[in-house]
Write a protein that holds these residues in place. Structure first.
Motif, PDB file in Angstrom:
ATOM      1  N   THR A   1     -14.725 -20.451 -34.024  1.00 18.03           N
ATOM      2  CA  THR A   1     -16.071 -20.272 -34.580  1.00 18.03           C
ATOM      3  C   THR A   1     -16.058 -19.808 -36.030  1.00 18.03           C
ATOM      4  O   THR A   1     -17.027 -20.035 -36.756  1.00 18.03           O
ATOM      5  CB  THR A   1     -16.874 -19.255 -33.754  1.00 18.03           C
ATOM      6  OG1 THR A   1     -16.153 -18.014 -33.691  1.00 18.03           O
ATOM      7  CG2 THR A   1     -17.126 -19.760 -32.351  1.00 18.03           C
ATOM      8  N   GLY A   2     -14.967 -19.171 -36.465  1.00 16.23           N
ATOM      9  CA  GLY A   2     -14.990 -18.514 -37.762  1.00 16.23           C
ATOM     10  C   GLY A   2     -14.255 -19.203 -38.888  1.00 16.23           C
ATOM     11  O   GLY A   2     -14.533 -18.942 -40.054  1.00 16.23           O
TER      12      GLY A   2
ATOM     13  N   GLU B   1     -12.363 -16.706 -31.861  1.00 14.02           N
ATOM     14  CA  GLU B   1     -12.744 -16.260 -33.206  1.00 14.02           C
ATOM     15  C   GLU B   1     -12.350 -17.294 -34.253  1.00 14.02           C
ATOM     16  O   GLU B   1     -13.093 -17.550 -35.216  1.00 14.02           O
ATOM     17  CB  GLU B   1     -12.092 -14.914 -33.514  1.00 14.02           C
ATOM     18  CG  GLU B   1     -12.627 -13.742 -32.705  1.00 14.02           C
ATOM     19  CD  GLU B   1     -12.176 -13.764 -31.249  1.00 14.02           C
ATOM     20  OE1 GLU B   1     -12.880 -13.170 -30.399  1.00 14.02           O
ATOM     21  OE2 GLU B   1     -11.119 -14.382 -30.954  1.00 14.02           O
TER      22      GLU B   1
END
Length: 290
Positions: A197-198, A194
């Motif tokens: 990618t975030g 997470e």
């Protein structure tokens, strides 16, 4: 996202470690748009695109780096290519039903991983290792241990909207201690999918290495570009020869060639074929010549 389709280079000051971070967004969607990939094929393809982008940026060259995984299992072939200009493309092929989730062995079966460097004006260089390990990161890390003797760590992930990756590499002759390399690896090992990618590059590096001295360079844009062209297809057809091309024309009415990377179709009719081989015909001796 503000850091969409960007490559970030960074160095750890005074301890001989460099790193790269990449986010692929529109680039990744362009690759997915060429073919409908099931999730079990899509994700390793995205990971391979992130990996080849990261790896190509560690090489000083003009040309391209090709990562190819081939196996005898459900996923037969996975290809990702990045150029020195940060242009990328990729594709995957599989057989049967949707491949299973799991390790490389479950998805690819027995196989190998090849990294090929194609430099302008030079012979290609290729290194090959078994396609083994929990994931592509593990297989690529093994390649660097076996083929390059250059300690390298990779974290890769891909989903529907973004493919991303983080690379750390230990530089030779930089006075780096084993303790430094181990410490940075442990810190990076806390990274989650997470976060990769975030989070923005700055936030991610601060979260992982806020007690380290890091120099982050200006980001470099990444883009999808296939590289196929009508001229290249013409050269391929010339290699087939007029007899085989005429045979296809007689059977199909036209020669249709579809690029596997971008799904673009090139059509050649009888007139096109005649023009292809017109120069060859002009240079052939006539029956009356001796």
């Amino acid at each position: 996202m503000s850091d969409s389709d960007r490559l970030y280079r960074f160095t750890f000051e005074n301890i001989g470690i460099r790193g790269n971070l990449v986010h692929l967004d529109a680039t990744w969607r362009a690759v997915m748009g060429a073919h409908p990939y099931p999730e079990a094929v899509r994700d390793p393809l995205g990971e391979s695109l992130a990996a080849v982008t990261l790896l190509a940026s560690t090489i000083k060259f003009e040309g391209s780096l090709i990562l190819q995984a081939q196996g005898k299992g459900p996923i037969r072939t996975l290809v990702a290519q990045a150029t020195h200009e940060h242009k990328v493309r990729g594709l995957a092929r599989w057989e049967g039903e949707v491949p299973p989730e799991g390790t490389l062995a479950a998805r690819f079966g027995q196989g190998h991983l090849a990294l090929t460097i194609e430099r302008r004006g030079a012979e290609p260089y290729q290194g090959i290792v078994p396609l083994e390990g929990a994931d592509l990161s593990a297989a690529i890390e093994r390649y660097f241990v076996d083929s390059e003797q250059l300690p390298t760590r990779l974290w890769l992930t891909a989903g529907e909207h973004r493919a991303a990756g983080l690379l750390l590499q230990r530089l030779p002759g930089e006075g780096l201690s084993d303790e430094d390399w181990a410490r940075i690896g442990i810190l990076a090992g806390t990274l989650t999918r997470e976060e990769l990618t975030g989070q923005s590059a700055g936030d991610l590096l601060y979260r992982l290495f806020n007690e380290e001295s890091i120099r982050l360079f200006e980001p470099e844009p990444i883009a999808f570009r296939c590289g196929c062209s009508r001229t290249r297809i013409e050269e391929t057809l010339k290699l087939l020869g007029p007899a085989e091309v005429d045979g296809i024309l007689a059977e199909e009415g036209a020669v249709n060639v579809t690029c596997e990377f971008c799904n673009r179709n090139y059509t050649f009719d009888a007139v096109d074929a005649k023009q292809l081989f017109a120069e060859l015909t002009r240079h052939e001796p006539s029956p009356s010549q001796h």
